[in-house]
Design a protein around this motif. Structure first.
Motif, PDB file in Angstrom:
ATOM      1  N   ASP A  50       2.496   0.479  19.645  1.00  0.00           N
ATOM      2  CA  ASP A  50       2.391   1.865  19.173  1.00  0.00           C
ATOM      3  C   ASP A  50       3.290   2.806  19.963  1.00  0.00           C
ATOM      4  OD1 ASP A  50       0.566   1.063  17.296  1.00  0.00           O
ATOM      5  OD2 ASP A  50      -1.196   1.601  18.489  1.00  0.00           O
ATOM      6  N   ASN A  51       3.482   2.489  21.260  1.00  0.00           N
ATOM      7  CA  ASN A  51       4.277   3.370  22.122  1.00  0.00           C
ATOM      8  C   ASN A  51       5.780   3.106  22.041  1.00  0.00           C
ATOM      9  OD1 ASN A  51       2.000   4.692  23.101  1.00  0.00           O
ATOM     10  ND2 ASN A  51       1.720   3.264  24.804  1.00  0.00           N
ATOM     11  N   LEU A  52       6.142   1.940  21.511  1.00  0.00           N
ATOM     12  CA  LEU A  52       7.558   1.575  21.498  1.00  0.00           C
ATOM     13  C   LEU A  52       8.445   2.546  20.715  1.00  0.00           C
ATOM     14  CD1 LEU A  52       7.590  -2.329  21.316  1.00  0.00           C
ATOM     15  CD2 LEU A  52       8.704  -0.889  23.029  1.00  0.00           C
ATOM     16  N   PRO A  53       8.047   3.052  19.522  1.00  0.00           N
ATOM     17  CA  PRO A  53       8.930   3.978  18.798  1.00  0.00           C
ATOM     18  C   PRO A  53       9.312   5.207  19.627  1.00  0.00           C
ATOM     19  CG  PRO A  53       7.209   3.184  17.344  1.00  0.00           C
ATOM     20  CD  PRO A  53       6.858   2.692  18.708  1.00  0.00           C
ATOM     21  N   GLN A  54       8.306   5.772  20.341  1.00  0.00           N
ATOM     22  CA  GLN A  54       8.598   6.949  21.152  1.00  0.00           C
ATOM     23  C   GLN A  54       9.503   6.601  22.326  1.00  0.00           C
ATOM     24  OE1 GLN A  54       7.684  10.200  20.436  1.00  0.00           O
ATOM     25  NE2 GLN A  54       9.173  10.586  22.057  1.00  0.00           N
ATOM     26  N   GLU A  55       9.254   5.435  22.938  1.00  0.00           N
ATOM     27  CA  GLU A  55      10.084   5.014  24.065  1.00  0.00           C
ATOM     28  C   GLU A  55      11.529   4.788  23.611  1.00  0.00           C
ATOM     29  OE1 GLU A  55      10.229   1.503  27.502  1.00  0.00           O
ATOM     30  OE2 GLU A  55       8.506   1.664  26.147  1.00  0.00           O
TER      31      GLU A  55
ATOM     32  N   PRO B  17       0.826  -1.203   0.000  1.00  0.00           N
ATOM     33  CA  PRO B  17       0.000   0.000   0.000  1.00  0.00           C
ATOM     34  C   PRO B  17       0.860   1.252   0.000  1.00  0.00           C
ATOM     35  CG  PRO B  17       0.091  -0.968   2.197  1.00  0.00           C
ATOM     36  CD  PRO B  17       0.780  -1.933   1.268  1.00  0.00           C
ATOM     37  N   ALA B  18       0.236   2.366  -0.365  1.00  0.00           N
ATOM     38  CA  ALA B  18       0.970   3.629  -0.368  1.00  0.00           C
ATOM     39  C   ALA B  18       1.473   3.936   1.026  1.00  0.00           C
ATOM     40  CB  ALA B  18       0.047   4.751  -0.857  1.00  0.00           C
ATOM     41  N   SER B  19       2.675   4.476   1.105  1.00  0.00           N
ATOM     42  CA  SER B  19       3.285   4.733   2.409  1.00  0.00           C
ATOM     43  C   SER B  19       2.637   5.938   3.070  1.00  0.00           C
ATOM     44  CB  SER B  19       4.783   4.973   2.242  1.00  0.00           C
ATOM     45  OG  SER B  19       4.983   6.092   1.421  1.00  0.00           O
ATOM     46  N   SER B  20       2.545   5.888   4.382  1.00  0.00           N
ATOM     47  CA  SER B  20       2.000   7.001   5.155  1.00  0.00           C
ATOM     48  C   SER B  20       3.144   7.820   5.715  1.00  0.00           C
ATOM     49  CB  SER B  20       1.128   6.449   6.282  1.00  0.00           C
ATOM     50  OG  SER B  20       1.938   5.746   7.202  1.00  0.00           O
ATOM     51  N   GLN B  21       2.787   8.787   6.567  1.00  0.00           N
ATOM     52  CA  GLN B  21       3.814   9.613   7.183  1.00  0.00           C
ATOM     53  C   GLN B  21       4.467   8.920   8.361  1.00  0.00           C
ATOM     54  OE1 GLN B  21       4.771  12.535   5.846  1.00  0.00           O
ATOM     55  NE2 GLN B  21       3.366  11.927   4.226  1.00  0.00           N
ATOM     56  N   GLN B  22       3.959   7.732   8.727  1.00  0.00           N
ATOM     57  CA  GLN B  22       4.537   6.994   9.848  1.00  0.00           C
ATOM     58  C   GLN B  22       5.984   6.629   9.533  1.00  0.00           C
ATOM     59  OE1 GLN B  22       2.564   3.320  10.520  1.00  0.00           O
ATOM     60  NE2 GLN B  22       3.479   2.934  12.511  1.00  0.00           N
ATOM     61  N   PRO B  23       6.905   6.719  10.493  1.00  0.00           N
ATOM     62  CA  PRO B  23       8.300   6.346  10.243  1.00  0.00           C
ATOM     63  C   PRO B  23       8.403   4.959   9.657  1.00  0.00           C
ATOM     64  CG  PRO B  23       8.064   7.382  12.399  1.00  0.00           C
ATOM     65  CD  PRO B  23       6.686   7.189  11.858  1.00  0.00           C
ATOM     66  N   ALA B  24       9.341   4.786   8.705  1.00  0.00           N
ATOM     67  CA  ALA B  24       9.438   3.526   7.954  1.00  0.00           C
ATOM     68  C   ALA B  24       9.645   2.342   8.861  1.00  0.00           C
ATOM     69  CB  ALA B  24      10.582   3.630   6.946  1.00  0.00           C
ATOM     70  N   LYS B  25      10.524   2.480   9.867  1.00  0.00           N
ATOM     71  CA  LYS B  25      10.834   1.337  10.729  1.00  0.00           C
ATOM     72  C   LYS B  25       9.605   0.915  11.513  1.00  0.00           C
ATOM     73  CE  LYS B  25      14.426  -0.338  13.777  1.00  0.00           C
ATOM     74  NZ  LYS B  25      15.685  -0.022  14.440  1.00  0.00           N
ATOM     75  N   ALA B  26       8.890   1.929  12.088  1.00  0.00           N
ATOM     76  CA  ALA B  26       7.706   1.603  12.865  1.00  0.00           C
ATOM     77  C   ALA B  26       6.627   1.016  11.984  1.00  0.00           C
ATOM     78  CB  ALA B  26       7.200   2.861  13.567  1.00  0.00           C
TER      79      ALA B  26
ATOM     80  N   GLN C 205      20.695  -1.537  28.137  1.00  0.00           N
ATOM     81  CA  GLN C 205      19.971  -2.801  28.314  1.00  0.00           C
ATOM     82  C   GLN C 205      18.477  -2.602  28.067  1.00  0.00           C
ATOM     83  OE1 GLN C 205      20.980  -4.396  32.158  1.00  0.00           O
ATOM     84  NE2 GLN C 205      23.155  -4.602  31.666  1.00  0.00           N
ATOM     85  N   GLN C 206      17.931  -1.455  28.564  1.00  0.00           N
ATOM     86  CA  GLN C 206      16.515  -1.168  28.318  1.00  0.00           C
ATOM     87  C   GLN C 206      16.239  -1.027  26.820  1.00  0.00           C
ATOM     88  OE1 GLN C 206      14.923   2.121  30.669  1.00  0.00           O
ATOM     89  NE2 GLN C 206      16.289   1.597  32.375  1.00  0.00           N
ATOM     90  N   LEU C 207      17.160  -0.349  26.119  1.00  0.00           N
ATOM     91  CA  LEU C 207      16.984  -0.170  24.678  1.00  0.00           C
ATOM     92  C   LEU C 207      16.999  -1.513  23.964  1.00  0.00           C
ATOM     93  CD1 LEU C 207      16.778   1.806  22.282  1.00  0.00           C
ATOM     94  CD2 LEU C 207      19.282   1.841  22.208  1.00  0.00           C
ATOM     95  N   SER C 208      17.911  -2.380  24.362  1.00  0.00           N
ATOM     96  CA  SER C 208      17.979  -3.716  23.766  1.00  0.00           C
ATOM     97  C   SER C 208      16.691  -4.485  24.028  1.00  0.00           C
ATOM     98  CB  SER C 208      19.182  -4.476  24.325  1.00  0.00           C
ATOM     99  OG  SER C 208      19.228  -5.783  23.820  1.00  0.00           O
ATOM    100  N   HIS C 209      16.160  -4.348  25.257  1.00  0.00           N
ATOM    101  CA  HIS C 209      14.901  -5.027  25.600  1.00  0.00           C
ATOM    102  C   HIS C 209      13.753  -4.503  24.744  1.00  0.00           C
ATOM    103  CE1 HIS C 209      11.669  -6.804  27.966  1.00  0.00           C
ATOM    104  NE2 HIS C 209      11.122  -5.600  28.061  1.00  0.00           N
ATOM    105  N   CYS C 210      13.719  -3.186  24.516  1.00  0.00           N
ATOM    106  CA  CYS C 210      12.646  -2.606  23.696  1.00  0.00           C
ATOM    107  C   CYS C 210      12.677  -3.156  22.272  1.00  0.00           C
ATOM    108  CB  CYS C 210      12.776  -1.087  23.682  1.00  0.00           C
ATOM    109  SG  CYS C 210      12.255  -0.289  25.210  1.00  0.00           S
TER     110      CYS C 210
END
Length: 626
Positions: free
Chosen positions: A566-571, A537-546, A611-616
């Protein structure tokens, strides 16, 4: 000023010389591809540049202070330790200090003690003494840049990630020149593309050996060919190189033919006797002797392999038919194959595309009824004669000789319904008689693959299963294998990460899309890319990775899991910002002049955030696969 200059380099292990008075200059910022036949001396040339081998003659000049690093052709069998430990090996004694410091920080965070604190202070003092505080930061930076987990044991990683760790080890010393020997071997397509994109952005100079035509064409700014001890330079793309090389060989053949004709005429003249010995003809006699020496010294091109596939009687029209099959290994919740159907008919050439470990070999075994699916049914055809090429070369006995591996101790083979001596047969695959009597363990990677093909083609077949047949093969042999497979009248099941090879051979592809999902596409690798793009589908404005992570899971997750996803990218963004801030603070020159407790607290906090980043990231991947 050039980084490295080779002047009149000569190296011989007997006659003819392997490297015969060559010259080479490598400038800053260029990416040079070194190509040539198996055994031509490519890896030897890299070892001369690193100082592992000393040339018999000639001069090697390096610019003042130039750093050279190398990525080996294969992953060392004794590679062990954490990712951080392996990468610090590229930094010598300072790397050992950084490694010790990293382990003390981890120990302080998990099991603090007075002794650990004293050891840490001692390590900090040693780092102060050698001005080595940027070393730890450099290792952390390369780990982040290459998307690695510092504390994972390298033995638990896939082949692709092991190669990534070794590349990080080569790059951590910030080399001016990086040497790569077959960097794409045993990597899946995703890993090859990652390496390709990384090296395109890297600012250092690069000299690499490869037989992956797409990789070479995308990366190289210049081609250098080693042939019969000599170097030839081609400032062009790969397609133009092939054209120019063919023209050069045509001119060489014509010149040799003219020379041979003149020599033949002079040999007839000398045999006339008395006239040739007259004083006025002595110059002509000396010229003939010179021509004889020139002919004797002429190095002929290595012949092209004369491979041929023995074809058995035709199989039935249907080779394999799968109806809604699913398969998972005992104890695994995630199926390797899920609700998959396909029909493979006589004459089809089917390519498999997917990451390493995704289940390509398992699907082959299912289609050939070597495994039974837990759901669905598989129907195999009649009169199947299957020949199997194994990328791990398990069919070869390392201790037995080359000829015994092919003939089983016999002197004669039946090839095409006619008897043929095993030595003669192996010469068709470019094995000299003395090489035929050597054990397999003495062979190079390319020679082993040629031997496996020789063994495979002794048996008549109407179904060929080829698992990574292109590894280590030189380009000429690769081109010949391609032609044979294109002309093969039977059925081919091909697992390959060589994009050009897939494009040229297969008529359809089975692509492992993840979570046990397998889809079929018409055509080769590029055809799959085009069809895949039209289905997205056409891409949205959402970041590509997310967007990539969430797309496959958005309709399958519970409300709670979807909210978490949904909250993980911001975290993750917040964690990366905090890590960057602490890293900047630690990198300040006066940071380690402060209070020791504050230093330890800051470093412990940085370790916890990492470590938190790796867990996320792990949680993100886990939610995607639900």
């Amino acid at each position: 000023m050039p980084l490295v200059t080779l002047q009149d380099i000569y190296l011989s292990y007997g006659q003819p010389p392997l490297i015969d008075h060559i010259n080479l200059v490598i400038e800053r910022g260029e990416r040079v591809c070194l190509i040539g036949r198996n055994g031509a001396g490519k890896s030897t040339l890299l070892k001369i540049l690193t100082g592992q081998i000393t040339a018999d003659d000639g001069v090697l000049k390096r610019a003042s202070g130039v750093k050279i690093a190398q990525l080996e052709q294969s992953v060392p069998e004794d590679a062990q330790g954490s990712v951080f430990d392996v990468i610090t090996q590229g930094l010598g004694a300072e790397g050992e200090l950084a490694k010790r410091y990293h382990h003390l920080i981890l120990e302080l965070g998990t099991n603090p003690s007075d002794q650990t604190m004293r050891d840490l202070e001692e390590c900090q003092s040693e780092l102060d003494r050698v001005n080595g505080w940027d070393i730890n930061q450099r290792v952390e930076s390369i780990i982040t840049k290459m998307d690695l987990d510092a504390d994972v044991d390298i033995s638990s990683l896939s082949g692709g990630y092991k190669r990534r760790v070794l590349l990080a080890r080569a790059l951590v010393c910030d080399p001016d020149l990086l040497l790569l020997d077959e960097p794409t071997n045993h990597l899946d397509i995703d890993a090859i593309q990652w390496v390709e994109q990384f090296l395109l952005k890297w600012e250092g100079s690069l000299l690499f050996i490869s037989h992956d035509r797409r990789f070479m064409n995308n990366l190289a700014t210049r081609f250098i060919e080693i042939d019969r001890g000599q170097l030839a330079e081609f400032n062009c793309n790969y397609a133009t190189y092939l054209q120019r090389k063919e023209e050069i060989l045509e001119v060489e053949d014509k010149q040799n033919a003219l020379f041979d004709k003149r020599l033949s005429q002079e040999e007839v003249w000398i045999r006339q006797g008395i006239k040739a010995r007259r004083t006025r003809n002595e110059g002509r006699v000396r010229a003939l002797e010179s021509m004889r020496r020139e002919y004797a010294d002429r190095r002929k091109r290595q012949g092209t392999a004369r491979m041929d596939i023995q074809q058995a009687e035709r199989s039935g029209k249907i080779v394999a038919e799968a109806q809604n099959i699913s398969f998972a290994f005992a104890g695994d919740q995630q199926p390797v194959v899920r609700d998959f159907s396909t029909l493979i008919q006589r004459g089809d050439k089917v390519g498999f595309i997917g990451r390493n470990g995704v289940g390509k070999t398992t699907l082959i075994k299912l289609l050939l009824s070597e495994l039974v699916p837990q759901q669905g049914s598989i129907k195999t055809g009649t009169n199947l004669n299957v020949a199997y090429f194994d990328q791990y070369r398990s069919a070869l006995d390392e201790e037995k000789s080359v000829q015994d591996n092919v003939s089983g101790g016999r002197d004669m083979l039946e090839i095409g319904g006619k008897p043929k001596h095993v030595i003669s047969y192996l010469q068709d695959f470019l094995f000299a008689p003395e090489r035929c009597r050597q054990p397999v363990k003495a062979l190079s990677g390319g020679e082993r693959n040629r031997l496996l093909l020789a063994k495979l083609f002794t048996q008549p077949s109407n179904v060929l299963v080829l698992d990574e047949p292109t590894n280590d093969l030189d380009i000429d042999t690769l081109d010949l294998l391609e032609e044979l497979l294109i002309d093969y009248k039977g059925t081919i099941i091909l697992v390959s990460h060589d994009r050009a090879f897939l494009n040229n051979v297969v008529t359809s592809t089975l692509v492992f899309e993840g979570n046990g999902s397998i889809n079929q596409y018409i055509g080769g690798y590029d055809d799959w890319l085009r069809q895949r793009k039209t289905e997205q589908p056409a891409s949205s404005q959402q970041p590509a990775k997310a967007q990539t992570k969430a797309s496959s899971a958005s309709k399958k997750l519970s409300y709670k899991d979807q909210r978490e996803l949904d909250n993980l990218p911001q975290e993750i963004e917040n964690l990366e910002t905090q890590i960057a801030g602490l890293s900047e603070q630690i990198s300040q020159p006066d940071f380690y002049r402060g209070d020791r407790n504050d230093i330890a607290e800051t470093e412990t906090r940085l370790s916890e955030l990492q470590q938190q980043l790796s867990h996320c990231y792990d949680r993100w991947e886990s939610l995607e696969n639900l």
